[in-house]
Design an enzyme around this catalytic site. Structure first.
Site, PDB file in Angstrom:
ATOM      1  CB  CYS A 438      45.813  -4.767  28.375  1.00 46.86           C
ATOM      2  SG  CYS A 438      47.523  -5.233  28.517  1.00 46.86           S
ATOM      3  CD  GLU A 440      45.616  -0.278  29.224  1.00 46.31           C
ATOM      4  OE1 GLU A 440      45.278  -1.435  28.877  1.00 46.31           O
ATOM      5  OE2 GLU A 440      46.743   0.161  29.054  1.00 46.31           O
TER       6      GLU A 440
END
Lengths: 841, 264
Positions: A438, A440
């Protein structure tokens, strides 16, 4: 000087056909991998686990059915049917067996499963009982950890039941030297070992397993070479015949040997990407900086006149489609949390090289073009933004944003690079970061980041402050002070911090238990062969072979927590409008807006217990009657009036997300209650814990497990998304919201933060609209925000899609760090997306 | 040293951030209360009276209008500095008619200039030219001037005022070298025929230095506010012009050589 082509490139008609084939049926669960794996495990009983993993991977590569889908230019599929999925019983299986009869009908991410497959899997599962990572992890967990999980304070569900994933391998090494080169490197290491070395056994086993896996990947490609050649022989269409012969030649060469052309590089890349997702069920296996490691092949072919830009684009488009061919079946609960069949294969374009130069190139633009052509959720396309990013690139990205597929996500180098360095990543490695899953950030090819290690619900500890850690007949959290005796807000806040710290510790216990279980039961030799410094250390990634090791669980609910704590501070301690007990009563009664099932259960249990104490044994029928009474007893009018007044007071309070500096600074402090205590913990791989602040889409299902909160949020309703404000509470426009969000400390949340904004498409009309949109991103990033993404689709469109899903089979929306097909989301998540404040220009 | 003009007070009814259709870049619009015109289509009827009013909105009473200092307004305006900087945006004054509070408007523009912001004024020019020249233009980057009709009688009928002062001021403002964009609210039954639009466009073309014309299609978004103020909305029967009609009018206006766009 511009050193890139930023114009449009036409889409090949092939792409539309490939996409059509992808979505013409419900995805199917297939049993072959599970069957082959189990047979292999039965043959290798008693051998070292890493060798067993290597042999199992080898058998899978040799025996898994292979198929070339019609019209493909880049081949390699791990399922017979498009978007099908294999099963990974070594991690967990009970959930799927329990869902055999419902998985086809469930609202989030349904899959078809045939009776034959059910039977095959049923047989396989007999072997796995007691042998999975999830069972071992459970046995390692402390009693209080399991209790906290039962009470939904946090959930490590992702890695508890599946592979870890969340990494980027050194694709460039496979492209440059082929698996033959990696094998050679591993063999050299193997020869250097002396049998008398203290760690000879472990190291040599790992290296042998790595070599075996790399060879298996080569063998797998050779099976495709043969298949393509034999299909070519039978092919009557001369054009396709030529294509198949080229495919055969490509697969005969790569990924075994170095790629000599852009086309071969594409094929080599794909085998790696697809086989990684056959070895384990981890998701967020992210291609990373595709525009960088593919560029030398593109550049050489272009210079030599061996390829046209259009054909290069077509090959990339083919890869983009194939990224959507990969799939994964999760348990029903997780499917809600990660809705949209997404594998979060994050691919990032633009950014800097190790020396800090901007390296936006032709392929960076073509990555955006591919997503424009394809309009599908995968890859999760990201772009890196820094002060040196050319405006043309962001304008191109904004054009993609304008199409409404929620891509790309924008990332701020100026925050991410220093944030990574603060965790010990070198300047060079930080500058070449990419994004995993997502949001990171990771130093690619060197990291085992465990980036999505758990969801931590920051509102549950708040609920427990009101009951001194006691809930449903159990002491779940620490016995913090009785609210009746609290004299100041600081006492209340301290109790919250104490609850937070306690549960953060338990979450660490859960994650570390799972971590150890993966190292012991599912080390992954194929993946490890492509991440530094596993080969050098003779250790799998799961056992700490990576240069950088992290665990990154994410806290969510900052907006609700901040608004709630402020409501308590202001209404109870400053204005003295009500007492904490009165507040508690209102929350327990859900402000008189209907009682939650959880609360019914709690009250029923309490009444039954009181009856028991009084010597009356309540049977099942009696309990049902009590529950019914509890459910249907209305709140007295006088109380309801009080609750309505309280809701009115809460409503009038200022809220996070409206550019009110002191309140935003308070929210920043609240976020620290999660990010700071977490930093001190270590994982079994020798790495540090680092916080993320985002819920993916779990703010909806996990909100359903959360009671009413002092910010006026009703029980069981969604929690705020990402680090954004509570839904509908951001009433001052997008710049105000952005300024508020930028006031959080994004540097300390080095595992990523997520900020979603929704726009009406008209807001991006014309070049002027695009330019203003880009300056909004730059303005947010100047203030050190970390990430920004946009849903650009009209409310009307979404409502219509809800009413007529058949017309919107390919409508993609940004959910939370990824894009998903809107119609495959659960109804409640759809509603949540629709209700998010519409920001218009 | 404390700047005197920061203490100047005036009456506003709204501040709207992140506006992107009223001048370059990302802007904040300050709406000043009070107007000399009474345009029948006005989408901000609460802007017309200088008096502080009560309006019913979503069933709740809302006080419209508040007296503020320039400093208070600027505290709000400066919050979006990072966004102005990136987009070369700034402050737009709108109304009502800002020129009815010339001292206040002047001080706001000066304060904005002090922060290095781009300044714009959305105004119909209904004030003495001396006021405009001396109090507004020295601190103004862009004048967005409404010309609603060239015909005097029709103008008077639909806005309550004659247009002589407006047209005269337009010429003088243009003559001063001020950057000026002419905007036309396109209202069916009032000014939406090709010949009416052409006439306005030709007038605009005759102004020195004017290159741009914005045609703003009529909309009904302000209708509920008339109810909220207990007033009658007299244009209820009028449908907004279609996109095709707007494009046709823009095409007609372009024959003058002006750069014409639909919308702000």
């Amino acid at each position: 000087m511009k050193n890139y082509y930023d114009g449009d490139i036409a889409r090949s008609p092939r792409i539309a056909r490939l996409i059509e084939d992808l979505y013409d049926h419900l995805p199917v669960i297939e049993a072959e991998r599970a069957v082959i794996l189990t047979e292999s495990y039965q043959e290798t009983e008693g051998e070292p686990v890493i060798i067993r993993r290597g042999k199992a991977f080898e058998k899978i590569c040799h025996e898994l059915p292979i198929t070339i889908r019609p019209g493909e230019l880049v081949v390699g599929s791990n399922t017979k049917t498009a978007r099908g999925c294999q099963v990974f019983p070594e991690y967990s299986f009970e959930w799927l067996e329990a869902e055999f009869d419902t998985v086809e009908k469930r609202s989030a991410d349904p899959f078809y499963i045939s009776d034959e497959t059910k039977e095959q899997l049923h047989e396989v599962y007999k072997y796995w009982k007691g042998k999975t990572t999830s069972e071992l992890a459970t046995s390692y967990m402390a009693e209080e950890t399991l209790r906290a999980m039962e009470h939904n304070i946090f959930t490590p569900g992702n890695y508890f039941y599946n592979g870890i994933g969340h990494f980027t391998v050194k694709y460039e090494e496979v492209l440059e030297s082929g698996f033959e080169g990696i094998i050679e490197k591993a063999e050299k290491e193997l020869h250097r070992l002396k049998v008398s070395d203290e760690d000879y056994q472990k190291r040599s086993s790992f290296l042998k397993a790595a070599i075996m896996s790399c060879q298996a990947a080569i063998d797998y490609a050779h099976r495709y070479a043969l298949l393509a050649a034999s299909e070519a022989e039978k092919c009557k269409d001369e054009v396709r015949k030529k294509e198949l012969l080229q495919i055969a030649a490509n697969c005969a060469r790569v990924p075994g040997r170095p790629a000599t052309s852009f086309y071969e590089a594409c094929q080599s890349f794909w085998f790696v990407q697809m086989l990684l997702q056959t070895e384990s069920s981890g998701h967020s296996i992210s291609p990373g900086r595709f525009d960088q490691y593919m560029y030398p092949y593109y550049e050489a072919d272009m210079k030599a006149g061996k390829i046209t830009r259009e054909f290069a684009q077509e090959l990339m488009d083919c890869i983009w489609v194939k990224l959507n061919d990969l799939n994964k079946c999760r348990d029903a609960g997780s499917a809600e949390g990660f809705a949209g069949y997404s594998l979060f294969q994050n691919l990032i374009a633009g950014g800097q090289d190790a020396e800090g130069n901007d390296v936006t190139n032709d392929l960076s633009f073509m990555c955006i073009e591919a997503s424009m052509h394809e309009q599908l959720p995968a890859p999760s396309l990201s772009v890196r933004v820094w002060n040196g990013t050319p405006d043309e690139f962001l304008i191109k990205a904004a054009k993609l944003t304008r199409t409404g597929i929620g891509l790309p996500a924008y990332y701020n180098d100026e925050v991410i690079i220093p944030a990574m360095m603060s965790r010990g990543v070198s300047l060079e490695d930080a500058r070449t970061y990419n994004i995993i899953g997502c949001v990171e950030p990771q130093a690619h090819g060197k990291t085992d980041g465990w980036h999505d290690a758990a969801f931590f619900n920051m509102l549950r500890p708040l609920e427990l402050v009101f009951s001194s850690g006691f809930e449903l007949g159990e002491q779940v959290g620490p016995r913090t002070a009785d609210i009746a005796g609290m004299k100041s807000f600081d006492e209340f806040y301290d109790a919250y911090k104490e609850q937070m710290e306690y549960f953060i510790g338990l979450m660490v216990n859960a994650d570390n238990s799972i971590d150890v279980a993966h190292a012991e039961r599912c080390p992954l030799p194929f993946q490890s062969s492509m991440i530094d410094d596993c080969i050098g250390r003779g250790k799998s990634l799961q056992e700490g072979g990576a240069v950088y090791n992290f665990t990154g669980p994410q806290g969510f609910g900052i907006a609700n927590a901040a608004d709630s704590l402020y409501a308590v501070k202001k209404l109870v301690f400053e204005d003295k409008k009500l007492t904490l007990e009165e507040f508690k009563e209102a929350l327990d009664d859900n402000f008189g807006k209907g009682i939650s099932p959880q609360r019914v259960e709690e009250l029923t249990a309490r009444i039954a217990e009181q009856l028991g104490r009084a010597g009356v044994q309540a049977g099942e029928n009696e309990i049902a009657v009590i529950a019914k009474t509890v459910r249907e007893t209305p709140v007295p009018a006088e109380k309801q009036e009080k609750y309505d007044r309280l809701l009115q007071w809460i409503d009038e309070l200022p809220k996070y997300g409206n550019d009110i500096e002191w309140l935003d600074m308070f929210a920043r402090d609240v976020a620290y209650t999660y990010t700071k205590p977490l930093e001190k913990y270590r994982n079994p791989r020798g790495g540090q814990y680092q916080a993320g602040l985002y819920p993916v889409s779990a703010n909806v299902p996990l909100g359903a497990q959360t009671g009413a909160t002092p910010d006026g949020r009703l029980a069981n309703t969604p929690i705020a998304d990402g680090v954004g404000p509570v839904q509908g509470k951001d009433v001052s426009g997008p710049t105000a919201t952005a300024n508020s969000v930028a006031r959080l400390d994004h540097f300390i949340a080095s595992n990523g933060t997520l900020f979603n904004q929704k726009f009406h498409p008209s807001a991006l009309s014309g070049i002027e609209g695009l330019t203003k949109f880009v300056s909004l991103i730059r303005g947010f990033f100047d203030q050190k925000g970390m990430h920004m993404q946009f849903n650009v689709v009209s409310r009307e469109t979404l409502l219509d899609a809800q009413a007529h899903p058949e017309n919107y089979k390919t409508l993609v929306v940004r959910v939370a760090g990824y894009s998903a097909l809107f119609t495959t989301l659960s109804r409640s998540l759809q509603d949540d997306i629709i209700n998010r404040t519409m920001q218009t220009f | 040293m404390e700047k005197e003009y920061l203490k100047q007070t005036g009456r506003i009814f709204d501040i709207q951030r992140f506006s992107i259709h009223d001048g370059p870049g990302i802007r904040t619009i300050v709406f000043l209360k009070g107007c000399a015109l009474r345009c029948k289509w006005c989408c901000n009827p609460e802007s017309q009276s200088y008096e502080i009013q009560t309006m019913i909105q979503n069933g709740n009473e809302k006080i419209i209008g508040r007296d503020v200092t320039v400093e208070e307004v600027m505290d709000e305006v400066r919050k979006d500095m990072p966004h102005y900087r990136r987009s070369q945006g700034g402050l737009t004054l709108s109304g009502g008619e800002s020129l009815l509070q010339p001292q206040f408007a002047s001080c706001l523009l000066q304060a904005a200039k002090d922060l290095g912001l781009n300044t714009a004024l959305e105004s119909t020019g209904f004030a003495s030219y001396e006021t405009i020249r001396d109090m507004i233009l020295p601190w103004l980057d862009l004048y967005l001037m409404d010309i609603k009709h060239v015909d005097r009688a029709k103008h008077k009928l639909f806005t309550g005022q004659s247009n002589e002062l407006i047209l005269e001021n337009a010429k003088k403002i243009a003559g001063s070298g001020q950057k000026l964009i002419i905007r036309v609210p396109v209202i069916p039954t009032f000014n939406d025929t090709p010949s009416e639009i052409l006439e306005i466009a030709q007038f605009a073309r005759s102004l020195k230095g004017v290159k741009q014309l914005h045609l703003l299609p009529y909309h009904r978004l302000g209708q509920d506010k008339y109810d909220g103020l207990g007033r009658e909305y007299t244009l209820e029967h009028i449908e907004p012009p279609s996109n095709e009609h707007m494009e046709m009018l823009a095409g007609v206006a372009r024959t003058t050589g002006l750069h014409v766009q639909v919308g702000g």
